[in-house]
Design a protein around this motif. Structure first.
Motif, PDB file in Angstrom:
ATOM      1  N   SER A  30       0.824  -1.213   0.000  1.00 52.20           N
ATOM      2  CA  SER A  30       0.000   0.000   0.000  1.00 52.20           C
ATOM      3  C   SER A  30       0.855   1.258   0.000  1.00 52.20           C
ATOM      4  O   SER A  30       0.413   2.318  -0.447  1.00 52.20           O
ATOM      5  N   MET A  31       2.084   1.162   0.467  1.00 55.02           N
ATOM      6  CA  MET A  31       2.973   2.321   0.517  1.00 55.02           C
ATOM      7  C   MET A  31       3.661   2.586  -0.822  1.00 55.02           C
ATOM      8  O   MET A  31       4.341   3.590  -0.970  1.00 55.02           O
ATOM      9  N   GLU A  32       3.470   1.688  -1.791  1.00 54.74           N
ATOM     10  CA  GLU A  32       4.072   1.916  -3.103  1.00 54.74           C
ATOM     11  C   GLU A  32       3.503   3.180  -3.738  1.00 54.74           C
ATOM     12  O   GLU A  32       4.174   3.834  -4.523  1.00 54.74           O
ATOM     13  N   MET A  33       2.268   3.479  -3.396  1.00 51.92           N
ATOM     14  CA  MET A  33       1.679   4.741  -3.840  1.00 51.92           C
ATOM     15  C   MET A  33       2.099   5.785  -2.817  1.00 51.92           C
ATOM     16  O   MET A  33       3.238   5.821  -2.417  1.00 51.92           O
ATOM     17  N   GLU A  34       1.171   6.561  -2.355  1.00 49.10           N
ATOM     18  CA  GLU A  34       1.513   7.556  -1.341  1.00 49.10           C
ATOM     19  C   GLU A  34       1.011   7.080   0.014  1.00 49.10           C
ATOM     20  O   GLU A  34      -0.129   6.666   0.154  1.00 49.10           O
ATOM     21  N   ALA A  35       1.865   7.144   0.997  1.00 51.88           N
ATOM     22  CA  ALA A  35       1.529   6.648   2.334  1.00 51.88           C
ATOM     23  C   ALA A  35       1.232   7.806   3.281  1.00 51.88           C
ATOM     24  O   ALA A  35       1.873   8.857   3.211  1.00 51.88           O
ATOM     25  N   THR A  36       0.288   7.554   4.156  1.00 57.34           N
ATOM     26  CA  THR A  36      -0.024   8.543   5.188  1.00 57.34           C
ATOM     27  C   THR A  36       0.992   8.398   6.323  1.00 57.34           C
ATOM     28  O   THR A  36       1.659   7.363   6.440  1.00 57.34           O
ATOM     29  N   PRO A  37       1.099   9.409   7.160  1.00 59.27           N
ATOM     30  CA  PRO A  37       2.001   9.285   8.315  1.00 59.27           C
ATOM     31  C   PRO A  37       1.652   8.092   9.211  1.00 59.27           C
ATOM     32  O   PRO A  37       2.539   7.439   9.750  1.00 59.27           O
ATOM     33  N   ALA A  38       0.364   7.794   9.348  1.00 54.73           N
ATOM     34  CA  ALA A  38      -0.057   6.654  10.173  1.00 54.73           C
ATOM     35  C   ALA A  38       0.423   5.342   9.556  1.00 54.73           C
ATOM     36  O   ALA A  38       0.867   4.430  10.274  1.00 54.73           O
TER      37      ALA A  38
END
Length: 78
Positions: A30-38
């Motif tokens: 899921s972080m391959e795209m843009e990840a939230t700080p959480a």
């Protein structure tokens, strides 16, 4: 063969490690795209938990190697 407490302990830790690695892979994808700080925080936390569980398994392996058949630790002769 009867399971020792150490065998049960190792099995539980191994299962937990497997689940954490699965969670880690999902977050990594899921972080391959843009990840939230959480998500970034959860990623770091899972990575630390995986390392800690691997260390605990290493300790359990070492202790089980040192056990005699009665569940007591053997002392190594120097």
């Amino acid at each position: 063969m009867r399971k020792t407490t150490m065998d049960i302990y190792r099995e539980v830790i191994s299962k937990r490690l497997k689940r954490k690695k699965e969670q880690y892979e999902l977050i990594k994808k899921s972080m391959e795209m843009e990840a939230t700080p959480a998500e970034k925080r959860e990623y770091v936390d899972l990575k630390a938990e995986i390392k800690e569980l691997e260390t605990v398994l290493d300790i359990a392996d070492t202790l089980s190697e040192m056990e005699d058949g009665n569940g007591k630790l053997q002392q190594k002769d120097s």
